[in-house]
Design an enzyme around this catalytic site. Structure first.
Site, PDB file in Angstrom:
ATOM      1  N   CYS A 149      -6.675  20.290  44.302  1.00 17.75           N
ATOM      2  CA  CYS A 149      -7.478  19.053  44.488  1.00 17.75           C
ATOM      3  C   CYS A 149      -6.692  18.461  43.264  1.00 17.75           C
ATOM      4  CB  CYS A 149      -8.686  19.194  45.031  1.00 17.75           C
ATOM      5  SG  CYS A 149      -9.231  20.465  46.086  1.00 17.75           S
ATOM      6  N   CYS A 190      -7.385  16.729  48.563  1.00 19.66           N
ATOM      7  CA  CYS A 190      -8.826  16.662  48.535  1.00 19.66           C
ATOM      8  C   CYS A 190      -8.855  15.977  47.069  1.00 19.66           C
ATOM      9  CB  CYS A 190      -9.618  18.573  48.301  1.00 19.66           C
ATOM     10  SG  CYS A 190      -8.158  19.246  47.307  1.00 19.66           S
TER      11      CYS A 190
END
Ligand code: N1C
Length: 256
Positions: free
Chosen positions: A81, A162
């Site tokens: 992420c 993400c």
């Protein structure tokens, strides 16, 4: 004896040449396995077999994206992420940067993208072999094995994206967000608003700037983004990206 020695030499040369030529004409498997082994993958041979099942013994213009589902599952990876990097028409500058600085991760920096980057392959109906020549080119037919693979792999990469994600687009062309690109047609629509907060576009500019962040195509991009994902854009000179990549003192967050 002299004649025999010459004959023997000829035979040895022929065998060596034959073996090299054979490997050259079909080098997908060793390349795939070599690259796969650079990652912590438990069973690269298994990954190869699952990959092959997508296209062997099939018409090379009739391979769907879904045919690669088992291969995508076999090489599943954990997304990092806030470090994921997308790109369109900026392949060289992006990879030059990600190779030097471990700030971002592109699809080619994962096992899934790495094993097939830059390669061509296809099968043939009635054959269990993999071919690397005589395959359809990108635009010859839509459902060719290479195009379907990149479509499927890119969808998987975008699906798990993400945090804050980055996309390097090309400011030296009139339409940096080109609807026929994989980034526009597959990736943007697969970003999930419960996982992705921001899409940060880095618009890479060269000496002659053709487009800036007010480009009309970005309106199209914003309309394709799931509600809740924020859009940012910054124009950054290519030289600045290259310099930051080569400067070990520069922190990831201060490149642009
Ligand atoms: O069509 P594009 O770019 O917008 O595709 C780029 C986009 C990236 O964000 C990647 O995640 O889609 C993914 N991707 C690859 O990772 C990739 N590696 C190699 C898409 N295509 C990829 N290739 C090859 O580059 C592929 O064979 C195709 O021909 C080009 C697409 O490049 P593009 O048009 O600049």
């Amino acid at each position: 004896l002299g004649v025999l020695a010459v004959l023997l030499l000829i035979v040895i040369l022929a065998v060596v040449l034959g073996l090299t030529l054979r490997e050259d004409s079909n080098d997908l498997k060793p390349t795939f396995l070599n690259r796969c082994q650079q990652f912590q993958v438990k069973n690269c041979q298994h990954a190869w077999e699952v990959f092959q099942q997508a296209y062997v013994d099939k018409d090379p213009c009739n391979v769907s994206m879904e045919a690669y589902d088992p291969f995508i599952e076999a090489t599943s990876f954990t997304p990092s992420c806030n470090r994921m990097m997308f790109w369109s028409k900026t392949k060289d500058v992006v990879h030059e940067f990600t190779e030097k600085k471990e700030c971002f991760q592109t699809l080619e920096d994962t096992v899934l993208g790495s094993v097939l980057d830059g390669l061509t392959w296809c099968g043939k109906k009635g054959s269990s072999e993999t071919f690397t020549t005589g395959c359809p080119r990108w635009t010859d037919c839509i459902n060719n094995p290479v195009r379907s693979f990149w479509n499927r792999a890119s969808a998987a990469f975008a699906n798990v994206a993400c945090g804050n994600i980055t996309a390097m687009l090309n400011g030296s062309i009139a339409t940096p967000f080109d609807s026929s690109s994989i980034f526009a047609s597959i990736e943007v629509g697969n970003l999930k608003s419960d996982k992705v907060n921001n899409l940060n576009v880095v618009l890479v500019t060269q000496k002659n700037v053709v487009s800036n962040c007010t480009n009309q195509s970005f309106e199209n991009l914003k309309s394709k983004l799931a509600e809740g994902i924020k859009f940012n854009c910054k124009e950054v000179p290519e030289t600045q990206i290259q310099e930051c990549g080569s400067d070990p003192e520069k922190a990831c967050g201060s490149c642009w």
